[in-house]
Design a protein around this motif. Structure first.
Motif, PDB file in Angstrom:
ATOM      1  N   SER A   1      49.823  18.534 -61.633  1.00 55.61           N
ATOM      2  CA  SER A   1      49.023  17.821 -62.766  1.00 55.61           C
ATOM      3  C   SER A   1      47.389  18.322 -62.665  1.00 55.61           C
ATOM      4  N   ARG A   2      46.788  18.259 -63.570  1.00 53.15           N
ATOM      5  CA  ARG A   2      45.322  18.212 -63.900  1.00 53.15           C
ATOM      6  C   ARG A   2      44.682  17.442 -62.928  1.00 53.15           C
ATOM      7  N   THR A   3      45.155  16.363 -62.896  1.00 54.98           N
ATOM      8  CA  THR A   3      44.654  14.965 -62.028  1.00 54.98           C
ATOM      9  C   THR A   3      44.677  15.499 -60.438  1.00 54.98           C
TER      10      THR A   3
ATOM     11  N   THR B   1      42.548  18.411 -59.479  1.00 57.46           N
ATOM     12  CA  THR B   1      41.098  18.164 -59.427  1.00 57.46           C
ATOM     13  C   THR B   1      40.615  17.327 -58.272  1.00 57.46           C
TER      14      THR B   1
ATOM     15  N   PHE C   1      40.373  12.805 -61.888  1.00 58.01           N
ATOM     16  CA  PHE C   1      40.130  13.708 -63.150  1.00 58.01           C
ATOM     17  C   PHE C   1      39.499  12.835 -64.169  1.00 58.01           C
TER      18      PHE C   1
ATOM     19  N   ASN D   1      36.919  19.892 -68.892  1.00 58.43           N
ATOM     20  CA  ASN D   1      38.169  20.827 -69.198  1.00 58.43           C
ATOM     21  C   ASN D   1      37.940  21.955 -67.901  1.00 58.43           C
TER      22      ASN D   1
ATOM     23  N   VAL E   1      39.391  22.116 -65.196  1.00 58.93           N
ATOM     24  CA  VAL E   1      40.563  22.859 -64.519  1.00 58.93           C
ATOM     25  C   VAL E   1      41.149  23.956 -65.296  1.00 58.93           C
ATOM     26  N   ASP E   2      40.853  23.692 -66.650  1.00 61.12           N
ATOM     27  CA  ASP E   2      41.429  24.619 -67.389  1.00 61.12           C
ATOM     28  C   ASP E   2      40.693  25.830 -67.442  1.00 61.12           C
TER      29      ASP E   2
ATOM     30  N   THR F   1      51.548  27.380 -67.931  1.00 62.97           N
ATOM     31  CA  THR F   1      50.994  25.826 -68.244  1.00 62.97           C
ATOM     32  C   THR F   1      52.425  25.109 -68.948  1.00 62.97           C
TER      33      THR F   1
ATOM     34  N   GLY G   1      50.689  19.763 -66.866  1.00 66.65           N
ATOM     35  CA  GLY G   1      49.827  20.889 -65.956  1.00 66.65           C
ATOM     36  C   GLY G   1      49.908  22.059 -65.738  1.00 66.65           C
ATOM     37  N   TYR G   2      50.040  22.579 -64.465  1.00 64.25           N
ATOM     38  CA  TYR G   2      50.351  23.934 -64.402  1.00 64.25           C
ATOM     39  C   TYR G   2      51.332  24.319 -63.092  1.00 64.25           C
TER      40      TYR G   2
END
Length: 222
Positions: free
Chosen positions: A170-172, A175, A183, A188, A190-191, A212, A217-218
């Motif tokens: 996840s982005r969280t 981060t 996060f 943005n 991370v993006d 994605t 997330g990624y």
């Protein structure tokens, strides 16, 4: 499975020991850095759980000492420090993973189980996903024979995704690892870094390694 827990806080140590024993793991608990390093080097453990703040020897000194002597088993670090510099220093010293205090036991257990399943050959400092390689010793990243120049943040994000190859992060989590703070949904960052990584890692290749998962997330996968 047999685990060595090196933790001087009796409350945390007993909490971890009891929880792992409830999963039918064999657990030894040591409260001193020097004794923990001796036990880890002289007995057969599947995983070592290592606190960073220890009497006798710090957790970082224990980790460096074990790796210097060729200790290959997975080491999961427990740390109260959530700054990215502290995390990076720990990973560079040879930690396989880390959990930041305070932590949920469910997360700790999942990470320990994942490390215990890892074949010894995968403890190499070179991460590989398809034809993408990342050497944690030299910090060199290559796609095939091509050397890829990354910024420190791009490297941190890619290294994190490659260590969890095939798993959506996840982005969280990304981060917290790369920037050391929780996060902020209003940024943005991370993006932006992922966009830069795609240009450098995937743009010249038909086979894309960075994906994605919308709303989640990624993931990096071969």
């Amino acid at each position: 499975m047999k685990v060595l827990v090196i933790e001087d806080d009796p409350t945390v140590g007993q909490f971890v020991k009891r929880g792992l024993e409830e999963q039918r793991w064999g657990v030894d608990l040591v409260a001193d850095g020097e004794e923990g390093e001796r036990r880890a080097g002289s007995e057969s453990y599947d995983v070592v759980i290592l606190d960073m703040r220890l009497p006798g020897k710090s957790g970082l000194q224990v980790l460096q000492g074990l790796r210097a002597r060729g200790f290959e088993r997975p080491v999961l670090v427990l740390t109260a420090q959530d700054a990215v510099d502290a995390k990076v220093q720990t990973l560079r010293a040879g930690a396989d993973d880390y959990v930041t205090k305070p932590f949920a036991f469910e997360e700790l257990l999942a990470r320990v189980e994942a490390l215990a399943r890892r074949p010894r050959a995968l403890a190499s400092q070179v991460l590989r996903v398809g034809d993408l390689t990342l050497d944690r010793d030299t910090r060199e990243v290559r796609r095939g024979d091509e050397l890829i120049d990354l910024t420190p943040k791009e490297y941190a994000v890619l290294e994190y995704l490659m260590r969890h190859a095939g798993k959506v992060m996840s982005r969280t989590l990304i981060t917290e690892y790369a920037w050391g703070y929780h996060f902020d949904p209003g940024t943005n960052i991370v993006d932006v870094v992922i966009t830069h990584l795609r240009k450098k890692v995937d743009a010249k290749h038909d086979r894309k390694l960075i994906s994605t998962v919308r709303g989640v997330g990624y993931v990096v996968k071969g």
